[in-house]
Write an enzyme that holds these catalytic residues in place. Structure first.
Site, short mmCIF file in Angstrom:
data_model
loop_
_atom_site.label_atom_id
_atom_site.label_comp_id
_atom_site.label_asym_id
_atom_site.label_seq_id
_atom_site.Cartn_x
_atom_site.Cartn_y
_atom_site.Cartn_z
CG ASP A 199 -14.94 -3.99 -6.60
OD1 ASP A 199 -13.96 -3.82 -5.85
OD2 ASP A 199 -14.95 -4.83 -7.52
CG HIS A 235 -11.56 0.71 -11.64
ND1 HIS A 235 -10.33 1.05 -11.15
CD2 HIS A 235 -11.87 -0.47 -11.07
CE1 HIS A 235 -9.92 0.11 -10.31
NE2 HIS A 235 -10.84 -0.82 -10.25
CG ASP A 256 -8.34 3.55 -10.81
OD1 ASP A 256 -8.40 2.65 -11.67
OD2 ASP A 256 -9.31 4.22 -10.43
CG HIS A 257 -5.55 -2.35 -11.01
ND1 HIS A 257 -4.37 -2.97 -10.74
CD2 HIS A 257 -6.29 -2.43 -9.90
CE1 HIS A 257 -4.41 -3.43 -9.52
NE2 HIS A 257 -5.56 -3.11 -8.99
CG LEU A 280 -2.27 -6.73 -3.73
CD1 LEU A 280 -3.08 -6.63 -5.01
CD2 LEU A 280 -2.54 -5.49 -2.87
P1 NAD Z 1 -5.06 -10.96 2.19
O1 NAD Z 1 -6.05 -11.18 3.26
O2 NAD Z 1 -4.72 -12.07 1.24
O3 NAD Z 1 -3.70 -10.46 2.84
C1 NAD Z 1 -3.66 -9.58 3.92
C2 NAD Z 1 -2.25 -9.53 4.48
O4 NAD Z 1 -2.23 -8.69 5.65
C3 NAD Z 1 -1.69 -10.89 4.93
O5 NAD Z 1 -0.32 -10.92 4.58
C4 NAD Z 1 -1.84 -10.82 6.47
O6 NAD Z 1 -0.89 -11.60 7.15
C5 NAD Z 1 -1.57 -9.36 6.73
N1 NAD Z 1 -2.12 -8.90 8.00
C6 NAD Z 1 -3.41 -8.88 8.39
N2 NAD Z 1 -3.50 -8.36 9.65
C7 NAD Z 1 -2.25 -8.05 10.05
C8 NAD Z 1 -1.68 -7.47 11.23
N3 NAD Z 1 -2.44 -7.11 12.28
N4 NAD Z 1 -0.34 -7.29 11.28
C9 NAD Z 1 0.44 -7.64 10.24
N5 NAD Z 1 -0.03 -8.19 9.11
C10 NAD Z 1 -1.36 -8.39 9.01
O7 NAD Z 1 -5.56 -9.67 1.38
P2 NAD Z 1 -5.20 -9.25 -0.13
O8 NAD Z 1 -6.15 -9.88 -1.05
O9 NAD Z 1 -3.75 -9.44 -0.36
O10 NAD Z 1 -5.57 -7.70 -0.14
C11 NAD Z 1 -4.82 -6.70 0.55
C12 NAD Z 1 -5.46 -5.35 0.28
O11 NAD Z 1 -5.43 -5.06 -1.10
C13 NAD Z 1 -6.91 -5.25 0.70
O12 NAD Z 1 -7.15 -3.95 1.16
C14 NAD Z 1 -7.66 -5.49 -0.59
O13 NAD Z 1 -8.93 -4.90 -0.58
C15 NAD Z 1 -6.74 -4.84 -1.58
N6 NAD Z 1 -6.86 -5.37 -2.94
C16 NAD Z 1 -6.50 -6.65 -3.21
C17 NAD Z 1 -6.59 -7.13 -4.51
C18 NAD Z 1 -6.18 -8.54 -4.87
O14 NAD Z 1 -6.07 -8.82 -6.05
N7 NAD Z 1 -5.95 -9.41 -3.91
C19 NAD Z 1 -7.07 -6.30 -5.52
C20 NAD Z 1 -7.44 -5.00 -5.21
C21 NAD Z 1 -7.32 -4.56 -3.91
#
Ligand code: NAD
Length: 501
Positions: A234, A239, A176-177, A16
């Site tokens: 989801d 949304h 919420d995008h 993200l």
């Molecule tokens: P990801 O798994 O790629 O990244 C998670 C991050 O959290 C990493 O940087 C990891 O190092 C860090 N992390 C995990 N455990 C940790 C700890 N104990 N201490 C410190 N850092 C820790 O996940 P993501 O895809 O980036 O998503 C993050 C959040 O955003 C999630 O809740 C996901 O549902 C939500 N989200 C993501 C997207 C997307 O496009 N990727 C879209 C909508 C919602």
């Protein structure tokens, strides 16, 4: 004007952060909203150096950067701190770094915390921000979080309780995008700036409203997350219900955050909460199996990476909501959302009642369509006279779409949201009262499905969902108003000529 602020991004090494957060911060930088007086602390578990972090940031903005020096200058504002969110010691290091950067960049004590991590960590992070006194109350202090906001009413309430021990509601920005999308904001404009629509926005004139959030992609590399979530949680919980409440709400007293929120919440409260039997009758689900489209083969959901081979997760939902108030008595709101559908498209169709007309018999229904993605605009289908001899009435479409050039400049949703957050404007974020009501409505459907043992309906990848989704409307003597779309074809945005059901 340039914003003075320190950002702390938890989860800075994640998907993200690099796909969405860094590019939108860079866009703000290019526009001058961020200039000299900002800094970003990225934290995650990996032991990265500042130099490596800045490389990652530069990589993530490579597409947007046409001036290398500008990009490097932007990246020089980024600092990395290795951090385990559960370890109190780490917050002390974080606090020290924050204080140093705050004075170096003169950020006036303003802080924005972005939690780009799994929601199970939100409570812990918030608690530590308070107990380790990273929150000082000197400037504005805001926290931004992504969906999902909980997985049920129970978990969402726990999450909210944990956050609200530290932040008050006006400091919490739940993304919420779709609310950030310009056209959704324009829903209010279409409704309230046009007396011709405002006057007919009710059950006397509207037959039904249809909301479609269609994706042509599958789960990509997010199978692990999606398999635990499914389309209902989801997409519908957040949304779709947000859009529905904007369409259904009464006219707010003024066009501001508080008045709009009040009306949206009232609309959500008026949505009929089904009992389990009604939930099964009014909501259908489906999962995509392999399919072929435009000469390309697509694999089944169960064959996607990180998806259980016997998964019962729905990749498609269609349903009917009813709103028990005077304005919407008897008007169904049909919603559907799914992955691997025929094409990508988010749109709203307001289907007006057919005119029983003594001159021309029954006319085609007028339909007001609001397009949200991939293009923005609206169209109105009206009945007109067919050109040429004779006197035949035919439906004509009056359409307005932003052209692609305009779209290219259109602000990315995240960029707008960041700016809103920096300005303290929560209008395009969702609020707890909304999330709570949405979970109340969704939990019933989820539980009804979970206790149902029958096979999950299937649909071939790149079709418009299972048969049951069409039956849902046919049962009511209606049909989905999604038609083959000339506009996309003319611009080569659709694969080939394909029958769209
Ligand atoms: P990801 O798994 O790629 O990244 C998670 C991050 O959290 C990493 O940087 C990891 O190092 C860090 N992390 C995990 N455990 C940790 C700890 N104990 N201490 C410190 N850092 C820790 O996940 P993501 O895809 O980036 O998503 C993050 C959040 O955003 C999630 O809740 C996901 O549902 C939500 N989200 C993501 C997207 C997307 O496009 N990727 C879209 C909508 C919602």
């Amino acid at each position: 004007m340039e914003k003075q602020v320190l950002f702390t991004i938890f989860g800075a090494t994640g998907d993200l952060a690099s796909r969405k957060l860094y590019p939108s911060l860079f866009r703000l930088f290019k526009r001058g909203e961020l200039a000299e007086h900002f800094a970003v602390i990225g934290t995650a578990r990996r032991p990265w150096s500042d130099a490596h972090y800045r490389e990652v940031v530069l990589d993530s903005i490579a597409d947007l950067a046409n001036d290398k020096r500008q990009a490097e200058h932007f990246a020089s504002h980024f600092y990395y701190q290795s951090h385990d969110v559960a370890d109190a010691e780490h917050y002390i290091t974080l606090k020290n770094l924050g204080e140093k950067l705050s004075s170096q960049y003169q950020t006036l004590g303003n802080q924005v915390f972005f939690l780009a991590m799994a929601p199970q960590f939100f409570g812990t992070i918030a608690q530590h921000l308070k107990s380790e006194e990273i929150l000082t109350g000197k400037g504005f202090e805001r926290i931004v979080i992504e969906k999902p906001f909980g997985e049920s009413l129970e978990t969402a309430t726990e999450l909210n309780d944990a956050l609200s021990q530290v932040f008050d509601e006006s400091q919490i920005f739940r993304i919420d995008h779709y609310l950030g999308k310009e056209m959704i904001q324009s829903v209010s404009a279409v409704r309230f700036a046009n007396p011709i629509f405002e006057a007919v926005w009710n059950h006397q004139f509207i037959d039904n409203i249809q909301i479609t959030f269609a994706e042509s992609i599958g789960v990509e590399d997010r199978g692990g997350y999606y398999d635990r979530s499914g389309a209902l949680k989801d997409m519908i919980q957040n949304h779709v219900l947000q859009v529905l409440s904007l369409l259904a709400m009464e006219k707010p007293e003024t066009y501001d955050e508080a008045s709009i929120l009040e009306e949206k919440v009232k609309a959500l409260q008026a949505i009929r909460k089904y009992n389990p039997q009604e939930a099964l009758e009014n909501f259908v689900r489906g999962q995509y199996v392999s399919g072929e489209f435009d000469g390309q083969n697509f694999i089944a959901y169960r064959s996607e990476p990180n998806v259980a081979p016997d998964s019962r997760t729905e990749t498609f939902v269609a349903g009917k909501f009813l709103i028990d108030n005077e304005r919407w008595a008897g008007v169904p709101f049909y919603v559907r959302s799914g992955k691997r559908l025929t094409e990508k498209g988010t749109r709203i169709n307001i289907v007006f009642k057919a005119g029983q007309n003594s001159l021309f018999g029954t006319n085609e229904q007028n339909v007001l369509t609001i397009y949200i993605q991939p293009t923005e605009g609206f169209s109105l289908t009206v009945n007109g006279k067919q050109a040429g001899a004779g006197f035949d009435i035919e439906p004509l479409r009056l359409a307005f779409r932003h052209d692609s050039e305009y779209l290219g400049n259109s602000p990315e949703a995240y960029e707008t949201l960041f700016l809103d957050c920096l300005n303290g404007n929560g209008m395009n974020f969702s609020h707890w009262q909304e999330a709570k009501r949405a979970w109340e409505l969704i939990d019933v459907i989820r539980q009804a499905w979970d206790s149902e043992k029958s096979d999950l309906p299937e649909y071939p990848a790149r079709s418009m969902g299972p048969r049951a989704a069409f039956d849902l409307l046919e049962r009511d003597g209606r049909s989905w108003s999604w038609v083959p779309d000339q506009w996309y074809r003319e611009r080569g945005l659709l694969g080939t000529e394909t029958e769209i059901k």
